[in-house]
Design an enzyme around this catalytic site. Structure first.
Site, PDB file in Angstrom:
ATOM      1  N   LYS A  84      -6.904  -4.834  -3.223  1.00 44.69           N
ATOM      2  CA  LYS A  84      -7.637  -5.411  -2.080  1.00 44.69           C
ATOM      3  C   LYS A  84      -8.648  -4.407  -1.547  1.00 44.69           C
ATOM      4  O   LYS A  84      -8.483  -3.205  -1.739  1.00 44.69           O
ATOM      5  CB  LYS A  84      -6.652  -5.839  -0.989  1.00 44.69           C
ATOM      6  CG  LYS A  84      -5.838  -4.703  -0.396  1.00 44.69           C
ATOM      7  CD  LYS A  84      -4.779  -5.239   0.547  1.00 44.69           C
ATOM      8  CE  LYS A  84      -3.985  -4.148   1.225  1.00 44.69           C
ATOM      9  NZ  LYS A  84      -4.745  -3.290   2.135  1.00 44.69           N
ATOM     10  N   CYS A 112      -1.956  -2.988   7.737  1.00 45.52           N
ATOM     11  CA  CYS A 112      -1.909  -3.837   6.541  1.00 45.52           C
ATOM     12  C   CYS A 112      -0.620  -4.657   6.435  1.00 45.52           C
ATOM     13  O   CYS A 112      -0.654  -5.798   5.965  1.00 45.52           O
ATOM     14  CB  CYS A 112      -2.153  -2.986   5.299  1.00 45.52           C
ATOM     15  SG  CYS A 112      -3.846  -2.336   5.275  1.00 45.52           S
ATOM     16  N   ASP A 114       0.790  -1.249   0.000  1.00 45.04           N
ATOM     17  CA  ASP A 114       0.000   0.000   0.000  1.00 45.04           C
ATOM     18  C   ASP A 114       0.818   1.294   0.000  1.00 45.04           C
ATOM     19  O   ASP A 114       0.511   2.231   0.754  1.00 45.04           O
ATOM     20  CB  ASP A 114      -0.953   0.012   1.208  1.00 45.04           C
ATOM     21  CG  ASP A 114      -1.981  -1.102   1.165  1.00 45.04           C
ATOM     22  OD1 ASP A 114      -1.913  -1.953   0.270  1.00 45.04           O
ATOM     23  OD2 ASP A 114      -2.855  -1.111   2.045  1.00 45.04           O
TER      24      ASP A 114
END
Ligand code: ZN
Length: 210
Positions: free
Chosen positions: A114, A158, A11
């Site tokens: 995601k 994450c 990310d």
């Protein structure tokens, strides 16, 4: 040297970085951080390591957005279907500027998206909260990967969830600690303990490259 190892960069998107004044900027994710991550990944790639990225990729009405729950505000937690959902400011909306990757265009072989299902969040790069696989595990297995170097944002959400799922799936997992940044010190401390207890190792970028 790295033929069965892959790096997963979690990310590294505009909305999560202070560099771009992101909607959900993680402290410490400045220009130096982004540059160090890109340089480390490029050096690993030059040594034969496959590089993959994950992208948070939400619809505008995503369940994790405080704006999807009237009367609630960012960082509140609510109970949904028996699990706790933390609410965030809207971030990484599909196709928006804030969802864009900050990595050099050709660095990653593949990006795994995601959190695309409006009903489920997905901190992990492997499965969403509804248990649906993203395809990352299949991709890694197809390429005979058995060890993962993980870095990116955010360490306490994450990166942590991706690393814990990777351990459960049988991978050797090593986190490049200085190439992660955390939302908050207390959740970072807890994540560190959980990850170490699960068997995740930690390494410095410098020791990897020489
Ligand atoms: Zn998200």
């Amino acid at each position: 040297m790295f033929s069965t190892t892959a790096a997963i960069i979690v990310d590294l998107q505009k909305d999560f970085t202070t560099l771009m004044n992101g909607a959900l900027a993680v402290p410490g994710s400045d220009e130096h951080f982004i540059q160090q991550t890109a340089e480390c990944a490029a050096a690993l790639k030059a040594q034969g390591c496959r590089i993959y990225g994950t992208l948070d990729w939400h619809p505008a009405d995503h369940i994790s957005f405080c704006t999807s729950h009237p009367g609630k505000k960012a960082f509140d937690s609510i109970e949904i279907d028996g699990h706790t959902q933390k609410l965030w400011p809207p971030h990484c909306v599909q196709e928006s500027d804030g969802a864009a990757s900050l990595l050099p265009p050709d660095l990653c072989e593949t990006f795994i998206k995601k959190g695309s299902n409006p009903r489920f969040d997905s901190y992990s790069g492997f499965f969403d909260d509804g248990g649906v696989a993203t395809g990352l595990d299949d991709l890694l297995k197809q390429n005979h990967i058995d060890a993962l170097l993980i870095c990116g944002l955010a360490f306490d959400y994450c990166v942590k969830a991706t690393a814990l799922d990777a351990i459960r799936l049988g991978y050797t997992v090593i986190i490049i600690k200085e190439l992660t940044a955390a939302v908050a010190p207390d959740s970072a401390e807890q994540a560190q303990q959980e990850l170490a207890a699960a068997g995740v190792c930690f390494i410095s970028a410098e020791s990897l490259l020489f």
